[in-house]
Enzyme design. Structure first.
Site, mmCIF file in Angstrom:
data_model
loop_
_atom_site.group_PDB
_atom_site.id
_atom_site.type_symbol
_atom_site.label_atom_id
_atom_site.label_comp_id
_atom_site.label_asym_id
_atom_site.label_seq_id
_atom_site.Cartn_x
_atom_site.Cartn_y
_atom_site.Cartn_z
ATOM 1 N N ASN A 107 39.873 37.264 44.806
ATOM 2 C CA ASN A 107 41.115 37.984 45.088
ATOM 3 C C ASN A 107 41.036 39.409 44.560
ATOM 4 O O ASN A 107 40.919 39.618 43.335
ATOM 5 C CB ASN A 107 42.297 37.264 44.434
ATOM 6 C CG ASN A 107 43.590 38.071 44.540
ATOM 7 O OD1 ASN A 107 44.233 38.088 45.578
ATOM 8 N ND2 ASN A 107 43.955 38.750 43.463
ATOM 9 N N GLU A 108 41.031 40.389 45.441
ATOM 10 C CA GLU A 108 41.259 41.815 45.161
ATOM 11 C C GLU A 108 40.200 42.493 44.297
ATOM 12 O O GLU A 108 40.415 43.627 43.850
ATOM 13 C CB GLU A 108 42.645 42.030 44.539
ATOM 14 C CG GLU A 108 43.780 41.699 45.489
ATOM 15 C CD GLU A 108 45.159 42.050 44.969
ATOM 16 O OE1 GLU A 108 46.103 42.093 45.780
ATOM 17 O OE2 GLU A 108 45.297 42.284 43.747
ATOM 18 N N ILE A 109 39.069 41.856 44.075
ATOM 19 C CA ILE A 109 38.074 42.507 43.217
ATOM 20 C C ILE A 109 37.373 43.643 43.962
ATOM 21 O O ILE A 109 37.173 44.735 43.406
ATOM 22 C CB ILE A 109 37.048 41.485 42.683
ATOM 23 C CG1 ILE A 109 37.768 40.379 41.905
ATOM 24 C CG2 ILE A 109 36.035 42.180 41.780
ATOM 25 C CD1 ILE A 109 36.846 39.304 41.367
#
Length: 860
Positions: free
Chosen positions: A460-462
């Site tokens: 998620n969102e890295i």
């Protein structure tokens, strides 16, 4: 009979007796759950206290009154010492002669949180360091006949994390969701990334910082002879209307080479069998089978999510091993094709493109063993009732319990499954990578038979943080060498380890490297992949941009609200009833939270008259805002093929983006989601100088319906109306009314007008939607006179409502009584009536005492 023959006969009898005993021994598998008579203490303490397993240190301390409930008021801040200490758990178990006679005797831990040293009678049999893995320890050489002691030392995740942090040599970027300051961690060190543990335990912008330790899933003693089935995989090879072809892959551990017969059955029907030569060690063996005239598994709203029970047996002489699983027969692919706009991103189910309607899902509690089967049933049923067909299991939580996936299988809800990485870069040393690989293998193997699993996503969102939030630039400014190491760790985990595991263990499903993105290592760009849109909220952009900021798949967007008053009363006192009180600020973890709620409220509404009214208006504000996204994304089909709002649930009582609060009570947003995700949707909207009415049909068949459009004032006088027959193609979105907005409303007083759109099929309303041309604070909303009548039924009451004037956002409440309204926060137009079902066990007399009916104008 001579002596020689007598010896032969006696020898034969003894040999056959031994075989019989071995056969009897071999046919008995022992499995015992160790869930009683546990005790715990802080390491170094003298007193042992009773403990609950599965459980956590925090909940055990609460049970003994050693700490107050961390969810209440500011108590969270007083319990941060717990995660700096080591804790010990112990129990005893009895080993009898029969248990000791088994060839293998193991401890099977379904979940240890997190750094755990396991001892049996003082002998260490296991060292664990990953919350997400299942751990098995051979203890045959450690146990003895009679009473045995099992001791587990849980080392502090913070102390262990600081050791790794200090040894790293450079700082790894971590988002502000690691609330190290609240956690009173040495020098504010963000150590969450060094431990394979649920990220949200270290804090998040909707959750507390409560870093748990414990035996969080069941622990068993397993004893067996000769062989055991480690795993059963059902691989779907081909599906037609007449026949579905499969391969059952048995993963079997055998203690020696031996002959076995493998059987596959569906319910009582034997589908296939095969004789194989088992080899000593762990190996895989395949059996092909077929199911005639297969019934397909469909998502919620499209058909029956039919499931087949598959049982697999391994017969070795008199030993019969069994394993069962459930499957759904369906084809599912993530379609990534070049088109005139970019590259598509949509799911095709059983040959049909399907728009994904749903939400992001986080764990249901900080203290995971407290989540009951009923909690799981409620959240999945909420999604099903709300016309969702997908949930995204977010990467900062956990790989969920088996029951959650079972329930989604049964409800026809697909799951976007993140691996457990979110909003941080991670180490890339060999030990860490190997730990991640084993974690992925464990969970892919555990979950791959579920038809609900749609996609494996790396994180998620890295990628967004590294490429878009400025992390890479900041790290390169400090050290190019370290920045390269940090990025290489990302590549190793998300471009190599995880996709390789999916390819090897679940090759029929797609892997998506990061959400949001446009491809492996390619940042999101709106035309090629999925998108997390936070311009509304973080950017304070107007709600209308939800409908115009469009990507191929909208996998995150959201807006906050507080819980309802009855929920707030469970964690706060009357002196806390102000959004800027210390308690309310502590139960708000977004850095801009309460002020942003107030900012948007001021754009749309006047100032509510009191705190309870503020909560009510806040619910309506959230729901009306997200409505732009729900409908705008669906109208943009097929360019956009998914809308997953953030988020369906909460981990504690808090102001957050959730549509149901921690106590699983529906907010206004959940009711709006139910309507916004109806299979057929009528949606009035403004598009520049145009006023349009769009209709979306998710069904796989065309719809012939009547479209009724009215412009009326708040007293019920119809200013304009039109009716037409419409034929809506299957699986489509289009406009069915299109006018110049200025000409349509020319010389009309828009402060007291509502546009109503109804779609009727065979005389029944299948979708209804109202549109207002001005913000609420500019409308001249009257005070309505609402009448109601009650009618008792089997599980509650039908409440019939009617009004003389526009009743805006009718809010039905029954105080602190338990109950569920079939609809709430809805508009009721003049001279119309509606029947709302209330599911409750209270008496009619009590209902008349506690039932209140509010409308929005009463909040100011």
């Amino acid at each position: 009979m001579n002596v020689r023959n007598l010896i032969i006969v006696l020898t034969t009898i003894i040999f056959m007796s031994v075989l019989a005993c071995d056969s009897k021994k071999s046919n008995k598998k022992i499995q015992t759950e160790l869930d009683k008579d546990w005790f715990f203490r802080q390491s170094g303490a003298t007193e042992w206290l009773s403990a609950t397993v599965p459980g956590t240190v925090h909940t055990d301390l609460m049970a003994h009154g050693k700490i107050e409930d961390p969810f209440y008021r500011l108590n969270e801040h007083d319990v941060q010492w717990i995660d700096k200490a080591d804790w010990e758990y112990k129990t005893t178990f009895t080993a009898d002669e029969d248990l000791l006679a088994r060839d293998k005797i193991e401890l099977d831990f379904k979940g240890l949180d997190t750094y755990a040293d396991v001892f049996v009678n003082g002998k260490q049999v296991l060292e664990a360091d990953n919350m997400f893995r299942e751990w098995t320890a051979d203890m045959k050489d450690a146990i003895r006949e009679g009473e045995n002691e099992l001791l587990i030392i849980l080392r502090s995740p913070i102390v262990e994390g600081i050791k790794k942090y200090d040894a790293q040599g450079y700082e790894i970027p971590v988002s502000d969701n690691d609330l190290a300051e609240i956690g009173q961690v040495e020098d504010g060190k963000k150590v969450s990334v060094y431990t394979r543990k649920a990220g949200y335990h270290f804090g998040w912008d909707w959750g507390p910082r409560l870093v748990t330790s414990g035996i969080w899933r069941p622990v068993y003693i397993r004893a067996w002879d000769l062989a055991k089935i480690e795993n059963l995989q059902i691989v779907q090879n081909d599906v037609t209307e007449e026949l579905a072809a499969f391969t059952a892959v048995f993963e079997i551990t055998a203690l020696e080479n031996q002959t076995a017969t493998l059987f596959v059955k569906s319910d009582s029907l034997q589908l296939a069998s095969s004789q194989v030569q088992l080899k000593a060690g762990t190996n895989k063996y395949s059996v092909d089978f077929q199911i005639e005239n297969p019934k397909l598994w469909w998502t919620n709203g499209l058909g029956d999510p039919h499931l087949y029970n598959i049982s697999a047996n391994v017969k070795i002489e008199d030993l019969n091993l069994a394993e069962t699983t459930r499957i759904g027969i369906r084809t599912l692919e993530l379609v990534r094709e070049e088109d005139e706009d970019g590259k598509s991103f949509y799911f095709k189910l059983n040959g049909h493109p399907v728009f994904m309607k749903g939400a992001n899902y986080i764990p249901n509690d900080v203290f995971l063993p407290r989540v009951s089967d009923e909690n799981y049933q409620k959240v999945v049923e909420t999604a099903r009732q709300s016309n969702c067909n997908m949930l995204r299991i977010w990467g900062g939580g956990i790989y969920e319990n088996d029951i959650f996936y079972d329930l989604c299988d049964e409800a026809g809800i697909l799951l976007w499954q993140d691996f457990m990485f979110a909003c941080a870069m991670f180490p890339g040393d060999e030990a860490f990578l190997d730990n991640v690989k084993q974690e992925a293998v464990d969970n892919v193997k555990r979950l791959r038979n579920h038809p609900s699993i749609a996609l494996w996503c790396g994180n998620n969102e890295i990628l967004a943080a590294w490429k878009g939030w400025g992390w890479e630039k900041a790290e390169r400014a400090k050290s190019e060498e370290n920045a390269d190491k940090i990025w290489q760790s990302y590549v190793d985990i998300f471009h190599k380890v995880l996709p390789d595991v999916v390819k090897e263990y679940d090759p029929q499903r797609s892997y998506w490297g990061s959400s949001p993105s446009s491809g492996l290592g390619i940042p999101a760009d709106l035309v090629n992949g999925d998108e997390h849109y936070w311009g509304v909220w973080w950017g304070k952009e107007p709600f209308e941009t939800y409908a115009t900021h469009l990507a191929r798949f909208m996998s995150e967007y959201g807006f906050q609200s507080f819980p309802e008053m009855a929920s707030v009363e469970k964690y706060a006192l009357p002196e806390d009833y102000d959004i800027f009180s210390e308690v309310m600020k502590s139960h708000q973890r977004s850095s801009i939270g309460n002020g942003t709620i107030e900012y948007y409220m001021n754009q749309e509404y006047n100032t509510p008259k009191d705190f309870e009214s503020f909560l009510y208006v806040n619910h309506v504000l959230q729901a009306e805002g997200i409505k732009f996204g729900l409908e705008g994304h669906r109208r943009a089909m097929p360019y956009c093929m998914g809308s997953l709002y953030w988020q369906i649930n909460d981990v504690w009582p808090v102001a957050s983006w959730s549509s149901t609060d921690y106590y699983q009570k529906w907010k206004a947003l959940q009711y709006y989601v139910k309507k916004g995700f109806e299979p057929v949707l009528v949606s009035p909207y403004i598009d520049g100088a145009k006023f349009r009415v769009g209709i979306v049909n998710d069904r796989l068949q065309p719809v012939n319906a009547e479209l009724y459009l009215r412009l009326m004032d708040f007293d019920g006088q119809v200013i304009w109306e039109e009716a037409s027959l419409v034929e809506i193609p299957a699986n489509s979105s289009d406009d069915y009314f299109d006018v110049n907005r200025w000409e349509f409303t020319y010389r009309k007083s828009l402060q007291n007008l509502v546009f109503s759109a109804e779609l009727r099929e065979n005389g029944e309303i299948i979708s209804k939607n109202n549109f207002y041309f001005r913000p609420y604070k500019e409308l001249r909303v009257p005070t309505p006179k609402i009448e109601y009548a009650l009618e008792k039924d089997d599980d509650g009451y039908t409440i019939d409502l009617k009004t003389d004037k526009l009743a805006k956002n009718i809010y039905l409440q029954i105080g602190n009584e338990e109950g569920f309204f079939s609809d709430n926060y809805f508009d009721l137009l003049p001279m119309e009536s509606v029947g709302i079902h209330l599911k409750t066990n209270i008496s009619e007399a009590r209902l008349n005492e506690v039932l209140t009916i509010r409308t929005l104008e009463s909040a100011f």
